[in-house]
Motif scaffolding. Sequence first.
Motif, PDB file in Angstrom:
ATOM      1  N   UNK A 141       0.816  -1.285  -0.263  1.00  0.00           N
ATOM      2  CA  UNK A 141       0.093  -0.147   0.091  1.00  0.00           C
ATOM      3  C   UNK A 141       1.135   1.190   0.031  1.00  0.00           C
ATOM      4  N   UNK A 142       0.452   2.495  -0.699  1.00  0.00           N
ATOM      5  CA  UNK A 142       1.085   3.600  -0.600  1.00  0.00           C
ATOM      6  C   UNK A 142       1.318   4.118   0.840  1.00  0.00           C
ATOM      7  N   UNK A 143       2.252   4.884   1.227  1.00  0.00           N
ATOM      8  CA  UNK A 143       2.638   5.127   2.430  1.00  0.00           C
ATOM      9  C   UNK A 143       1.144   5.990   3.354  1.00  0.00           C
ATOM     10  N   UNK A 144       0.450   6.851   2.756  1.00  0.00           N
ATOM     11  CA  UNK A 144      -0.601   7.533   3.311  1.00  0.00           C
ATOM     12  C   UNK A 144      -1.603   6.304   3.503  1.00  0.00           C
ATOM     13  N   UNK A 145      -2.060   5.633   2.542  1.00  0.00           N
ATOM     14  CA  UNK A 145      -2.852   4.432   2.699  1.00  0.00           C
ATOM     15  C   UNK A 145      -2.732   3.614   4.103  1.00  0.00           C
TER      16      UNK A 145
END
Length: 174
Positions: A141-145
């Motif tokens: 997952x991307x860091x913000x997610x």
Amino acid sequence: MSDNAVPTQATPTRSAASGPFLSSIMQIEPQWIDYNGHLNMAYYNVMFDRAIDQIWAELGIGPAYMKERHGSTFTAECHVRYLREIHLGDPVVVAVWLIAADEKRLHTFEELRHADEGWISATSENMSVHIDMTKRKVAPFPPDIQDNIGRVLQAHAALPRPDGLGRAIGMPRR
């Protein structure tokens, strides 16, 4: 979700950060009723999936995420328990717990409940994987997610574990 904390028709969708996520109230559709006069087993999964779509949107991994960032989730494993019949006209709500997560996976547990009376009709325990749709491969997952998931995971870690979590299929012991 205990039987004492039952949602009612007037209960709005509850955020995943304040307890188990509560889906919107859903109605059983006439074409889902089988020749036994109750909800066909396939449509329990439809309602569980609709509830997952709602919590995924809250986590930032809903349809807009797929369209704009080309990421999605696929179900890797599912275990459904059918506990009590649901019939045409019964309003239902799904409670969703985020049990565990890592950089690529989400472990959830759902309860399908009668929205007015609160009893549990079915449960579903699932493992979902994050997919980079440009490659159609499992990816982090991307860091913000991951941050969004972490906030909900932390909130859900403080909740009592739902009954039936981790159950395996097997014949009863004699």
